[in-house]
Motif scaffolding. Structure first.
Motif, PDB file in Angstrom:
ATOM      1  N   VAL A 171     -13.980   2.098   3.443  1.00  0.00           N
ATOM      2  CA  VAL A 171     -14.887   1.338   4.301  1.00  0.00           C
ATOM      3  C   VAL A 171     -14.613   1.709   5.757  1.00  0.00           C
ATOM      4  O   VAL A 171     -13.474   1.582   6.229  1.00  0.00           O
ATOM      5  N   ALA A 172     -15.653   2.201   6.459  1.00  0.00           N
ATOM      6  CA  ALA A 172     -15.525   2.585   7.867  1.00  0.00           C
ATOM      7  C   ALA A 172     -14.335   3.522   8.055  1.00  0.00           C
ATOM      8  O   ALA A 172     -13.549   3.374   8.990  1.00  0.00           O
ATOM      9  N   GLY A 173     -14.200   4.480   7.158  1.00  0.00           N
ATOM     10  CA  GLY A 173     -13.000   5.300   7.088  1.00  0.00           C
ATOM     11  C   GLY A 173     -12.772   6.197   8.293  1.00  0.00           C
ATOM     12  O   GLY A 173     -13.708   6.706   8.919  1.00  0.00           O
ATOM     13  N   ALA A 174     -11.481   6.394   8.595  1.00  0.00           N
ATOM     14  CA  ALA A 174     -11.048   7.347   9.616  1.00  0.00           C
ATOM     15  C   ALA A 174     -10.612   8.614   8.887  1.00  0.00           C
ATOM     16  O   ALA A 174      -9.507   8.679   8.355  1.00  0.00           O
ATOM     17  N   LEU A 192     -16.680   6.298  -3.308  1.00  0.00           N
ATOM     18  CA  LEU A 192     -17.745   5.703  -2.515  1.00  0.00           C
ATOM     19  C   LEU A 192     -17.258   5.553  -1.081  1.00  0.00           C
ATOM     20  O   LEU A 192     -16.212   4.934  -0.839  1.00  0.00           O
ATOM     21  N   LEU A 193     -18.011   6.109  -0.142  1.00  0.00           N
ATOM     22  CA  LEU A 193     -17.721   5.959   1.276  1.00  0.00           C
ATOM     23  C   LEU A 193     -18.759   5.020   1.876  1.00  0.00           C
ATOM     24  O   LEU A 193     -19.964   5.306   1.817  1.00  0.00           O
ATOM     25  N   VAL A 194     -18.311   3.897   2.432  1.00  0.00           N
ATOM     26  CA  VAL A 194     -19.195   2.890   3.022  1.00  0.00           C
ATOM     27  C   VAL A 194     -19.014   2.962   4.536  1.00  0.00           C
ATOM     28  O   VAL A 194     -17.890   2.821   5.029  1.00  0.00           O
ATOM     29  N   ALA A 274     -18.235  -6.079   2.031  1.00  0.00           N
ATOM     30  CA  ALA A 274     -17.497  -4.872   1.681  1.00  0.00           C
ATOM     31  C   ALA A 274     -16.648  -5.061   0.432  1.00  0.00           C
ATOM     32  O   ALA A 274     -16.554  -4.160  -0.421  1.00  0.00           O
ATOM     33  N   GLU A 275     -15.998  -6.235   0.317  1.00  0.00           N
ATOM     34  CA  GLU A 275     -15.121  -6.450  -0.836  1.00  0.00           C
ATOM     35  C   GLU A 275     -15.912  -6.454  -2.143  1.00  0.00           C
ATOM     36  O   GLU A 275     -15.436  -5.943  -3.173  1.00  0.00           O
ATOM     37  N   ARG A 276     -17.124  -6.979  -2.125  1.00  0.00           N
ATOM     38  CA  ARG A 276     -17.920  -7.020  -3.355  1.00  0.00           C
ATOM     39  C   ARG A 276     -18.529  -5.659  -3.669  1.00  0.00           C
ATOM     40  O   ARG A 276     -18.658  -5.287  -4.833  1.00  0.00           O
ATOM     41  N   VAL A 277     -18.873  -4.907  -2.637  1.00  0.00           N
ATOM     42  CA  VAL A 277     -19.319  -3.531  -2.862  1.00  0.00           C
ATOM     43  C   VAL A 277     -18.209  -2.732  -3.545  1.00  0.00           C
ATOM     44  O   VAL A 277     -18.450  -2.001  -4.508  1.00  0.00           O
ATOM     45  N   ALA A 278     -16.976  -2.883  -3.043  1.00  0.00           N
ATOM     46  CA  ALA A 278     -15.853  -2.145  -3.622  1.00  0.00           C
ATOM     47  C   ALA A 278     -15.600  -2.555  -5.070  1.00  0.00           C
ATOM     48  O   ALA A 278     -15.484  -1.701  -5.958  1.00  0.00           O
ATOM     49  N   ASP A 280     -17.595  -4.038  -7.191  1.00  0.00           N
ATOM     50  CA  ASP A 280     -18.715  -3.642  -8.061  1.00  0.00           C
ATOM     51  C   ASP A 280     -18.637  -2.150  -8.407  1.00  0.00           C
ATOM     52  O   ASP A 280     -18.930  -1.765  -9.551  1.00  0.00           O
ATOM     53  N   PHE A 281     -18.247  -1.323  -7.449  1.00  0.00           N
ATOM     54  CA  PHE A 281     -18.095   0.107  -7.722  1.00  0.00           C
ATOM     55  C   PHE A 281     -16.986   0.338  -8.741  1.00  0.00           C
ATOM     56  O   PHE A 281     -17.140   1.146  -9.671  1.00  0.00           O
ATOM     57  N   PHE A 282     -15.871  -0.356  -8.593  1.00  0.00           N
ATOM     58  CA  PHE A 282     -14.784  -0.206  -9.569  1.00  0.00           C
ATOM     59  C   PHE A 282     -15.218  -0.639 -10.948  1.00  0.00           C
ATOM     60  O   PHE A 282     -14.857  -0.019 -11.951  1.00  0.00           O
ATOM     61  N   ARG A 283     -16.010  -1.703 -11.029  1.00  0.00           N
ATOM     62  CA  ARG A 283     -16.503  -2.171 -12.336  1.00  0.00           C
ATOM     63  C   ARG A 283     -17.403  -1.139 -13.018  1.00  0.00           C
ATOM     64  O   ARG A 283     -17.474  -1.100 -14.245  1.00  0.00           O
ATOM     65  N   ARG A 284     -18.093  -0.361 -12.224  1.00  0.00           N
ATOM     66  CA  ARG A 284     -19.009   0.631 -12.795  1.00  0.00           C
ATOM     67  C   ARG A 284     -18.292   1.788 -13.483  1.00  0.00           C
ATOM     68  O   ARG A 284     -18.895   2.513 -14.287  1.00  0.00           O
ATOM     69  N   GLN A 285     -17.039   1.996 -13.149  1.00  0.00           N
ATOM     70  CA  GLN A 285     -16.328   3.172 -13.661  1.00  0.00           C
ATOM     71  C   GLN A 285     -15.859   2.911 -15.098  1.00  0.00           C
ATOM     72  O   GLN A 285     -15.130   1.976 -15.363  1.00  0.00           O
ATOM     73  N   ALA A 286     -16.297   3.748 -16.005  1.00  0.00           N
ATOM     74  CA  ALA A 286     -15.976   3.575 -17.427  1.00  0.00           C
ATOM     75  C   ALA A 286     -14.986   4.633 -17.897  1.00  0.00           C
ATOM     76  O   ALA A 286     -14.866   5.674 -17.268  1.00  0.00           O
TER      77      ALA A 286
END
Length: 286
Positions: A171-174, A192-194, A274-278, A280-286
């Protein structure tokens, strides 16, 4: 809904050079919301390193829990990052959230960090090993997220220690060059880069800060996409929603995406959260 299992291998064992001595767990002060948390100190190469693990409210030591590693921005302690990140609320008892503590509140890869990439990666390996041993963490379901410098370090783990993490959300990565170049190709890591379209601190298009160059979000994703089996240098707009646009690389073997938040700057996003985006992305990974 539970975070899904992955088929990725277990965490690599800690190197002999980074032998670990553990101090007893210490109960951490409880914030409003009554999540149980514990603090551990690890001795690594003559330096004590701490972390805070937030356990589910109905924690069951016989159950294996996914581990979400959380890295704060430059200047954030583990405690101050936890105050605004709210990741344990988003996982709703489905995972152990680990708020990691950087030396001098700065993660490797950035020009202001006092630690090397190898030192911080060894610290993360030790933390994962400790959570697996003491709190029933699942070494085959290890996810990483972070804000700013911590987001860059989460991406760095997927680049330099891909067998350690099963997915990352930055999130907002450097994205300083040391963090996201010369990546290892040991395995695919969903990424995922947010990032805010109007980020003036770490520009979406890249730039120069703290005396060093950093990569833009698209260039960073393309670097990581090559490792994920995507078509080289491919990136296209996949979807647009109110206030956000999603981009993805072509023909990737695992999810490799950018979520651009169109009306925001450099922040841990509130809309979308941001926390829910993260999570949710982790949940998608099978």
């Amino acid at each position: 809904m539970t975070l899904p299992s992955t088929t990725l291998p277990a965490v690599v064992a800690l190197s002999a050079a980074a032998a670990v001595a553990l101090s007893p767990a210490v109960a951490a002060a409880q914030p409003p919301g009554a999540f149980d948390s514990v603090q551990h100190s690890l001795l690594l190469e003559e330096r004590y390193r701490d972390y805070t693990a937030v356990l589910p409210t109905d924690y069951d030591e016989t159950r294996a829990y996914p581990i979400i590693l959380a890295f704060g921005g430059y200047g954030d302690s583990a405690a101050s990052y936890r105050e605004y990140a709210n990741i344990e609320q988003a996982v709703d008892g489905e995972a152990i959230v680990v708020y990691a503590q950087a030396v001098n509140n700065a993660w490797a890869g950035a020009p202001y960090a006092v630690t090397t990439m190898d030192e911080d990666v060894d610290y993360v390996r030790a933390v994962v090993d400790d959570v697996v041993e003491n709190y029933s963490g699942d070494p085959e379901r290890v996810f990483a997220t972070g804000m700013s410098n911590g987001g860059g370090f989460a991406a760095a783990l997927s680049c330099h220690a891909p067998t350690l993490v099963d997915a990352v959300v930055a999130v907002a990565g450097a994205y300083y060059n040391e963090s996201v170049t010369n990546c290892r190709f040991a395995q695919r890591v969903p990424t995922l880069l947010v990032h805010g379209a109007h980020d003036e601190m770490m520009s979406f298009g890249g730039g120069y800060r703290h005396g060093a160059a950093y990569l833009g979000v698209e260039r960073t994703l393309k670097n990581l996409a090559t490792r994920n089996g995507c078509v080289p240098d491919s990136l296209h707009e996949r979807s647009a929603d109110e206030g956000t646009t999603t981009f993805s690389a072509d023909n990737c073997e695992v999810d490799t995406e950018i979520l651009r938040v169109d009306d925001y700057g450099h922040t841990w996003f509130e809309d979308p959260e941001a926390e829910r985006v993260a999570v949710d992305f982790f949940r998608r990974q099978a």
